[in-house]
Design an enzyme around this catalytic site. Structure first.
Site, PDB file in Angstrom:
ATOM      1  N   LYS A  45       2.786  -7.857   3.444  1.00  0.00           N
ATOM      2  CA  LYS A  45       2.460  -7.607   2.035  1.00  0.00           C
ATOM      3  C   LYS A  45       3.715  -7.790   1.179  1.00  0.00           C
ATOM      4  O   LYS A  45       3.649  -8.379   0.095  1.00  0.00           O
ATOM      5  CB  LYS A  45       1.889  -6.191   1.878  1.00  0.00           C
ATOM      6  CG  LYS A  45       0.505  -6.039   2.536  1.00  0.00           C
ATOM      7  CD  LYS A  45       0.042  -4.583   2.586  1.00  0.00           C
ATOM      8  CE  LYS A  45      -1.219  -4.447   3.444  1.00  0.00           C
ATOM      9  NZ  LYS A  45      -1.701  -3.058   3.563  1.00  0.00           N
ATOM     10  N   GLN A  89       0.489   2.932   3.122  1.00  0.00           N
ATOM     11  CA  GLN A  89      -0.133   2.317   4.291  1.00  0.00           C
ATOM     12  C   GLN A  89      -0.801   3.391   5.155  1.00  0.00           C
ATOM     13  O   GLN A  89      -0.198   4.416   5.468  1.00  0.00           O
ATOM     14  CB  GLN A  89       0.928   1.553   5.097  1.00  0.00           C
ATOM     15  CG  GLN A  89       0.365   0.764   6.261  1.00  0.00           C
ATOM     16  CD  GLN A  89      -0.532  -0.405   5.858  1.00  0.00           C
ATOM     17  OE1 GLN A  89      -0.393  -0.973   4.792  1.00  0.00           O
ATOM     18  NE2 GLN A  89      -1.466  -0.754   6.720  1.00  0.00           N
ATOM     19  N   ASP A 112      -4.882  -0.382  -3.838  1.00  0.00           N
ATOM     20  CA  ASP A 112      -5.702  -0.443  -2.618  1.00  0.00           C
ATOM     21  C   ASP A 112      -7.178  -0.175  -2.912  1.00  0.00           C
ATOM     22  O   ASP A 112      -8.044  -0.471  -2.088  1.00  0.00           O
ATOM     23  CB  ASP A 112      -5.234   0.625  -1.612  1.00  0.00           C
ATOM     24  CG  ASP A 112      -4.358   0.046  -0.513  1.00  0.00           C
ATOM     25  OD1 ASP A 112      -4.547  -1.141  -0.171  1.00  0.00           O
ATOM     26  OD2 ASP A 112      -3.517   0.791   0.013  1.00  0.00           O
TER      27      ASP A 112
HETATM   28  N1  GUN Z   1      -4.644   0.371   6.777  1.00  0.00           N
HETATM   29  C1  GUN Z   1      -5.564  -0.521   7.188  1.00  0.00           C
HETATM   30  N2  GUN Z   1      -5.934  -1.311   6.164  1.00  0.00           N
HETATM   31  C2  GUN Z   1      -5.240  -0.897   5.095  1.00  0.00           C
HETATM   32  C3  GUN Z   1      -5.197  -1.328   3.747  1.00  0.00           C
HETATM   33  O1  GUN Z   1      -5.877  -2.249   3.300  1.00  0.00           O
HETATM   34  N3  GUN Z   1      -4.342  -0.656   2.944  1.00  0.00           N
HETATM   35  C4  GUN Z   1      -3.593   0.370   3.394  1.00  0.00           C
HETATM   36  N4  GUN Z   1      -2.799   0.985   2.528  1.00  0.00           N
HETATM   37  N5  GUN Z   1      -3.609   0.792   4.624  1.00  0.00           N
HETATM   38  C5  GUN Z   1      -4.434   0.157   5.474  1.00  0.00           C
END
Ligand code: GUN
Length: 280
Positions: A45, A89, A112
């Site tokens: 990311k 995350q 998110d």
């Molecule tokens: N853990 C698994 N998928 C995601 C996501 O799309 N965003 C975040 N922040 N954590 C995750």
């Protein structure tokens, strides 16, 4: 359906939007603990942000971090004008209540789309931040001109992150949506009715050839490690019957990151007053 190629197009488009916006965009990424997969996702990311001109502001906290400490960081990031989007995350360590942390985010920075306000906006048909995986899947289906109106769509999995928002997005496109889960009776019979299948369970090869209607579009959200290889939730031989299929890797994953970038630009627009945030 090539998510990797589509994601490259989206990143180029987002890079143009970032340049046009002409103001700094900052995505705070928060990683708690040493989960290898999470660390890799966050790195991807950050790299994607760098590519399109978004500043990634990374915070790495120890696995023992208390909930109060993490809430303290979230409060700082909420107040920091340089930070236009916040991504914590998941999963978080067990001493931290995930939903409390998500609820602490300023909804206008919730790139998110996990905050109850974001989920509610989607539910009520006025989406703000849509969770990146289902948003990316919709973009894949659109790019490949998969007919949705009046179609039968079956979503396997009911998580807040993928299954539930996925169902709402397909419904908004006038599909007839069924959500299946671990208690669904005769899953195979339900999936066989589908023109569009989204598999988001996290179990290798759980969707088999016998379960898929000839010509169906199949979207594989799974990321499972089997004998050191990454495989999806859809068995290899499904390609013999599916009309369209997303590969793993190179399907949904790259589009998830691309959608996060789109959301991050959206957050900056809200905060610049270029877009109205509902109730804000
Ligand atoms: N853990 C698994 N998928 C995601 C996501 O799309 N965003 C975040 N922040 N954590 C995750």
């Amino acid at each position: 359906m090539d998510g990797k190629a589509l994601a490259a197009q989206v990143r180029a488009e987002v890079a143009r939007e970032v340049a046009e916006l002409g103001r700094p965009i900052g995505l705070a990424t928060v990683l708690v603990g040493e989960d290898q997969a999470s660390a890799l996702y966050v790195r991807r990311k950050q790299e994607a942000c760098a590519e399109v001109g978004i500043e990634a502001i990374h915070h790495e906290l120890a696995a023992e971090t208390s909930e109060a400490e993490l809430l303290g960081l979230v409060a700082e990031l909420n107040a920091d004008e340089r930070v236009t989007g916040i991504l914590v995350q998941l999963p978080l360590p067990e001493q931290v209540d995930e939903s409390r942390v998500i609820r602490a985010l300023d909804p206008v920075k919730d790139v998110d789309g996990f905050h109850p306000a974001s989920a509610g906006h989607l539910l009520q048909g006025e989406p703000t931040f849509v969770a990146a995986t289902p948003a990316g899947i919709m973009e894949i289906l659109r790019a490949y001109e998969i007919p949705l109106e009046g179609s039968r769509a079956v979503v396997v999995g009911r998580s807040n992150i993928v299954g539930k928002p996925m169902g709402l997005l397909l419904l908004a496109e006038n599909a007839t949506v069924t959500t299946c889960h671990s208690r669904t009776r005769d899953l195979a019979a339900v999936v066989r009715e589908a023109d569009v299948v989204v598999a988001a369970v996290g179990r290798a090869a759980m969707i088999t050839k016998e379960m898929v209607k000839e010509g169906a579009a199949v979207v594989d959200v799974g990321i499972n490690r089997v004998d050191g290889k990454v495989v999806g939730d859809v068995a290899d031989d499904v390609r013999e019957v599916a009309g369209h299929l997303t590969p793993v890797p190179g399907g949904v994953g790259p589009m998830t990151i691309a959608s996060l970038l789109r959301n991050t630009v959206r957050a900056a627009r809200y905060q610049a007053g270029l877009l109205a945030f509902p109730g804000g």
